[in-house]
Design a protein around this motif. Structure first.
Motif, PDB file in Angstrom:
ATOM      1  N   THR A 484       0.842  -1.202   0.000  1.00  0.00           N
ATOM      2  CA  THR A 484       0.000   0.000   0.000  1.00  0.00           C
ATOM      3  C   THR A 484       0.875   1.248   0.000  1.00  0.00           C
ATOM      4  O   THR A 484       0.603   2.220  -0.714  1.00  0.00           O
ATOM      5  N   VAL A 485       1.934   1.223   0.830  1.00  0.00           N
ATOM      6  CA  VAL A 485       2.864   2.355   0.865  1.00  0.00           C
ATOM      7  C   VAL A 485       3.505   2.548  -0.511  1.00  0.00           C
ATOM      8  O   VAL A 485       3.616   3.670  -1.012  1.00  0.00           O
ATOM      9  N   ARG A 486       3.923   1.452  -1.124  1.00  0.00           N
ATOM     10  CA  ARG A 486       4.576   1.550  -2.436  1.00  0.00           C
ATOM     11  C   ARG A 486       3.628   2.141  -3.473  1.00  0.00           C
ATOM     12  O   ARG A 486       4.013   2.973  -4.298  1.00  0.00           O
ATOM     13  N   HIS A 487       2.367   1.690  -3.438  1.00  0.00           N
ATOM     14  CA  HIS A 487       1.373   2.226  -4.379  1.00  0.00           C
ATOM     15  C   HIS A 487       1.167   3.722  -4.141  1.00  0.00           C
ATOM     16  O   HIS A 487       1.088   4.511  -5.102  1.00  0.00           O
ATOM     17  N   ARG A 488       1.084   4.126  -2.858  1.00  0.00           N
ATOM     18  CA  ARG A 488       0.873   5.541  -2.561  1.00  0.00           C
ATOM     19  C   ARG A 488       2.078   6.383  -2.976  1.00  0.00           C
ATOM     20  O   ARG A 488       1.914   7.499  -3.483  1.00  0.00           O
ATOM     21  N   VAL A 489       3.271   5.859  -2.759  1.00  0.00           N
ATOM     22  CA  VAL A 489       4.477   6.588  -3.162  1.00  0.00           C
ATOM     23  C   VAL A 489       4.493   6.781  -4.674  1.00  0.00           C
ATOM     24  O   VAL A 489       4.817   7.869  -5.179  1.00  0.00           O
ATOM     25  N   THR A 490       4.153   5.738  -5.408  1.00  0.00           N
ATOM     26  CA  THR A 490       4.099   5.845  -6.875  1.00  0.00           C
ATOM     27  C   THR A 490       3.090   6.905  -7.300  1.00  0.00           C
ATOM     28  O   THR A 490       3.351   7.718  -8.195  1.00  0.00           O
ATOM     29  N   ARG A 491       1.936   6.899  -6.645  1.00  0.00           N
ATOM     30  CA  ARG A 491       0.901   7.883  -6.960  1.00  0.00           C
ATOM     31  C   ARG A 491       1.369   9.300  -6.619  1.00  0.00           C
ATOM     32  O   ARG A 491       1.190  10.231  -7.412  1.00  0.00           O
ATOM     33  N   ALA A 492       2.001   9.465  -5.452  1.00  0.00           N
ATOM     34  CA  ALA A 492       2.489  10.783  -5.041  1.00  0.00           C
ATOM     35  C   ALA A 492       3.562  11.291  -6.003  1.00  0.00           C
ATOM     36  O   ALA A 492       3.577  12.477  -6.371  1.00  0.00           O
ATOM     37  N   GLN A 493       4.478  10.408  -6.400  1.00  0.00           N
ATOM     38  CA  GLN A 493       5.531  10.801  -7.335  1.00  0.00           C
ATOM     39  C   GLN A 493       4.943  11.237  -8.667  1.00  0.00           C
ATOM     40  O   GLN A 493       5.418  12.189  -9.297  1.00  0.00           O
ATOM     41  N   SER A 494       3.890  10.551  -9.099  1.00  0.00           N
ATOM     42  CA  SER A 494       3.242  10.922 -10.354  1.00  0.00           C
ATOM     43  C   SER A 494       2.614  12.306 -10.260  1.00  0.00           C
ATOM     44  O   SER A 494       2.726  13.117 -11.177  1.00  0.00           O
ATOM     45  N   LEU A 495       1.955  12.598  -9.111  1.00  0.00           N
ATOM     46  CA  LEU A 495       1.327  13.909  -8.938  1.00  0.00           C
ATOM     47  C   LEU A 495       2.367  15.012  -8.808  1.00  0.00           C
ATOM     48  O   LEU A 495       2.179  16.117  -9.317  1.00  0.00           O
ATOM     49  N   LEU A 496       3.459  14.712  -8.097  1.00  0.00           N
ATOM     50  CA  LEU A 496       4.497  15.713  -7.867  1.00  0.00           C
ATOM     51  C   LEU A 496       5.427  15.885  -9.063  1.00  0.00           C
ATOM     52  O   LEU A 496       6.143  16.892  -9.168  1.00  0.00           O
ATOM     53  N   GLY A 497       5.453  14.890  -9.926  1.00  0.00           N
ATOM     54  CA  GLY A 497       6.351  14.949 -11.066  1.00  0.00           C
ATOM     55  C   GLY A 497       7.805  14.839 -10.669  1.00  0.00           C
ATOM     56  O   GLY A 497       8.681  15.443 -11.293  1.00  0.00           O
ATOM     57  N   ALA A 498       8.086  14.110  -9.613  1.00  0.00           N
ATOM     58  CA  ALA A 498       9.460  13.967  -9.111  1.00  0.00           C
ATOM     59  C   ALA A 498       9.587  12.652  -8.375  1.00  0.00           C
ATOM     60  O   ALA A 498       8.600  12.058  -7.934  1.00  0.00           O
ATOM     61  N   SER A 499      10.826  12.181  -8.230  1.00  0.00           N
ATOM     62  CA  SER A 499      11.107  10.915  -7.566  1.00  0.00           C
ATOM     63  C   SER A 499      11.602  11.160  -6.148  1.00  0.00           C
ATOM     64  O   SER A 499      12.467  12.012  -5.917  1.00  0.00           O
ATOM     65  N   LEU A 500      11.074  10.395  -5.215  1.00  0.00           N
ATOM     66  CA  LEU A 500      11.518  10.503  -3.819  1.00  0.00           C
ATOM     67  C   LEU A 500      12.911   9.913  -3.636  1.00  0.00           C
ATOM     68  O   LEU A 500      13.495  10.049  -2.556  1.00  0.00           O
ATOM     69  N   ASP A 501      13.453   9.252  -4.646  1.00  0.00           N
ATOM     70  CA  ASP A 501      14.827   8.748  -4.563  1.00  0.00           C
ATOM     71  C   ASP A 501      15.850   9.871  -4.752  1.00  0.00           C
ATOM     72  O   ASP A 501      17.021   9.707  -4.427  1.00  0.00           O
ATOM     73  N   ASP A 502      15.404  10.990  -5.286  1.00  0.00           N
ATOM     74  CA  ASP A 502      16.294  12.135  -5.520  1.00  0.00           C
ATOM     75  C   ASP A 502      16.488  12.893  -4.208  1.00  0.00           C
ATOM     76  O   ASP A 502      15.515  13.373  -3.617  1.00  0.00           O
ATOM     77  N   PRO A 503      17.735  13.004  -3.699  1.00  0.00           N
ATOM     78  CA  PRO A 503      17.950  13.687  -2.420  1.00  0.00           C
ATOM     79  C   PRO A 503      17.500  15.146  -2.442  1.00  0.00           C
ATOM     80  O   PRO A 503      17.041  15.665  -1.426  1.00  0.00           O
TER      81      PRO A 503
END
Length: 519
Positions: A484-503
């Motif tokens: 569920t967390v992974r799905h939400r992170v993917t959704r958030a990254q799509s909305l934000l247009g950025a990757s949470l892996d980027d420091p």
């Protein structure tokens, strides 16, 4: 509740019956009106049962057809012809014309007076009003009984939702969802957070009505002189008037419960302050024994925090003790130098697992002394008490054993004298200051987080992932599955247009979330 045409015919029996075969429709009747005018429509509002002797009628099927069409167009519930004074029977062709116009046709046989129909109608109105009053009083009594139980807030929410035939939610002062009934409407209730934040930005707490999907929603503030939260009720459009009355009763009960719970908590702080006093005096064994009576297990490794205030901070709070200021972005009062306000603010902070004991400072230098766990994130948690440039200051001493609390408290008191208003000084190796809060930075933070507006679960997940740096740990904190967390992170990254892996993205988002009071 209005009587229906069918109920009225059943009650009157042969004194009011359909002119032809078929069942009387169950349409509501708003009034009983008597008129022999050739065109009574200017004097009708719609929904009436029109009684007539047919005195002004013309013996023409064309005229009768126009007459019933005008009545149907005005929204008249039904036409009832009194048999006897003018017409010995229903004129031929009238039933067919009425049926074509969609207007129910009834007869009042001789010698039944029209007054009998009117009396029956208003008698049914009175009985309906009495039933509605009894049901409303029963619902109010049910809410009061719920507020006296062991878990008053969820009980009041449940009873209120059942009584209004809709859903209810309890929100924190900043709009965060605390609880909802039924649980399946939690997602809907979370959509109110943005509206509550806009409401807080106006100033003094007030009520709010808004459409939300197919529902009408009313949000009412809970509290007296201090905002303690919000109650939201939702009902399929339109929202009935009794629902709003019940919501006001529920708000009053929840306000009383919140005030009472706060007072009980402040009373418990007296005992906690005694334990703090024993620790600051070096009486560790006595402190452990006293804590045992309260059911507290003191850890071996702790940190002391002192919370102090300035006269300026209290002046900005409106000059009244316990008033508080609105912490930017949170909708909750920031702590000032008033001890009771500081303690209430401590109780309102989320993730209170950092807290062990809190009470008035036994050394009488600070407003309050707090014993916290030696755990990651404690400084950030305490930083949420303060506002940059005004109000309370916090000094957090380094980790010590219980027998070293007295010396740690003395060092913290000395450091508090040099602490600037709105500063958190961490003596455990670094100092920090609450994030700067300027209109420009707030606007930047709002714009940065705009893609997540209305997606409260996504914002919570982003905070958890950024804090823990692990989807597995974030899932544990949120109480959901890691997928569920992974799905939400993917959704958030799509909305934000950025990757949470980027420091850079992580740092950027963390600062925006801090400025918005989300972490």
């Amino acid at each position: 509740m209005l009587p229906t045409l069918r109920d009225l015919c059943r009650s009157l029996g042969d004194d009011l019956r359909p002119a032809g075969p078929g069942e009387v429709p169950a349409v509501e009747v708003t009034a009983v009106h008597v008129s022999d005018l050739a065109d009574p429509t200017p004097f009708l509002d719609g929904g009436e049962l029109l009684l007539t002797t047919g005195l002004g009628w013309q013996p023409s099927l064309l005229w009768l057809g126009g007459y019933v069409r005008r009545l149907a167009g005005r929204g008249v519930a039904a036409l009832a012809l009194g048999i006897g004074p003018v017409h010995a029977a229903v004129p031929p062709g009238l039933p067919a014309a009425a049926a074509a116009a969609g207007l129910p046709l009834l007869v009042v046989p001789a010698p039944t007076p029209f007054l009998a129909v009117s009396r029956c109608y208003w008698s049914m109105i009175a009985e309906s009003g009495q039933r509605e009053l009894a049901q409303t009083l029963s619902a109010h009594r049910s809410l009061v009984a719920a507020s006296l139980g062991e878990e008053p807030v969820p009980a009041v929410l449940r009873r209120l939702a059942v009584a209004i035939g809709g859903w209810t939610a309890h929100l924190a002062p900043d709009g965060r969802l605390r609880s909802a009934w039924p649980a399946g409407r939690r997602g809907t209730a979370r959509e109110l957070q943005a509206a509550v934040r806009r409401l807080n930005a106006v100033g003094a707490p007030t009520s709010l009505s808004l459409p939300l999907g197919p529902d009408d929603v009313v949000v009412q503030p809970i509290g007296d002189s201090r905002l303690l939260g919000y109650l939201a009720i939702g009902h399929p459009r339109p929202l009935p008037r009794p629902a709003q009355q019940l919501a006001m009763t529920a708000v009053a009960l929840l306000t009383l419960e919140s005030i009472h719970a706060g007072r009980l908590r402040l009373a418990a702080r007296t005992s906690e302050a005694m334990i703090l006093g024993l620790l600051c005096a070096g009486e560790v064994a006595a402190a452990r024994q006293a804590a045992g009576f309260l059911g507290l297990n003191l850890p071996d490794r702790v940190r002391v925090a002192l919370i102090g205030g300035t006269q300026a901070g209290q002046a900005q709070a409106g000059g009244r003790p316990g008033g508080g200021q609105l912490q930017p972005g949170s909708g909750e009062p920031a702590a000032t130098g008033d001890p009771d306000e500081v303690l209430l603010r401590l109780d309102a902070l989320p993730a209170a697992g950092h807290l062990i004991l809190a009470g008035r400072d036994p050394g009488e230098v600070a407003a309050c002394a707090v014993l916290v766990r030696d755990a990651p994130g404690t400084a950030d948690w305490l930083a949420r008490l303060i506002t940059p440039g005004a109000g309370a200051s916090v000094v957090l001493a380094g980790p010590v054993d219980l027998d070293q609390v007295a010396g740690s408290a003395r060092r913290a008191r000395a450091a508090l004298a040099d602490a600037a208003p709105g500063e958190l000084a961490d003596l455990g190796g670094h100092a920090s200051r609450a994030p700067l809060d300027t209109p420009r930075l707030r606007a930047w933070a709002q714009a940065r987080l705009a893609p997540l507006a209305g997606e409260e679960h996504l914002a919570e997940t982003v905070v958890a992932v950024l804090r823990r740096r692990s989807e597995q740990d974030a899932a544990r904190d949120l109480g959901v599955h890691r997928h569920t967390v992974r799905h939400r992170v993917t959704r958030a990254q799509s909305l934000l247009g950025a990757s949470l892996d980027d420091p850079d993205v992580r740092a950027d988002l963390w600062l925006a979330l801090r400025l918005a009071g989300r972490c």
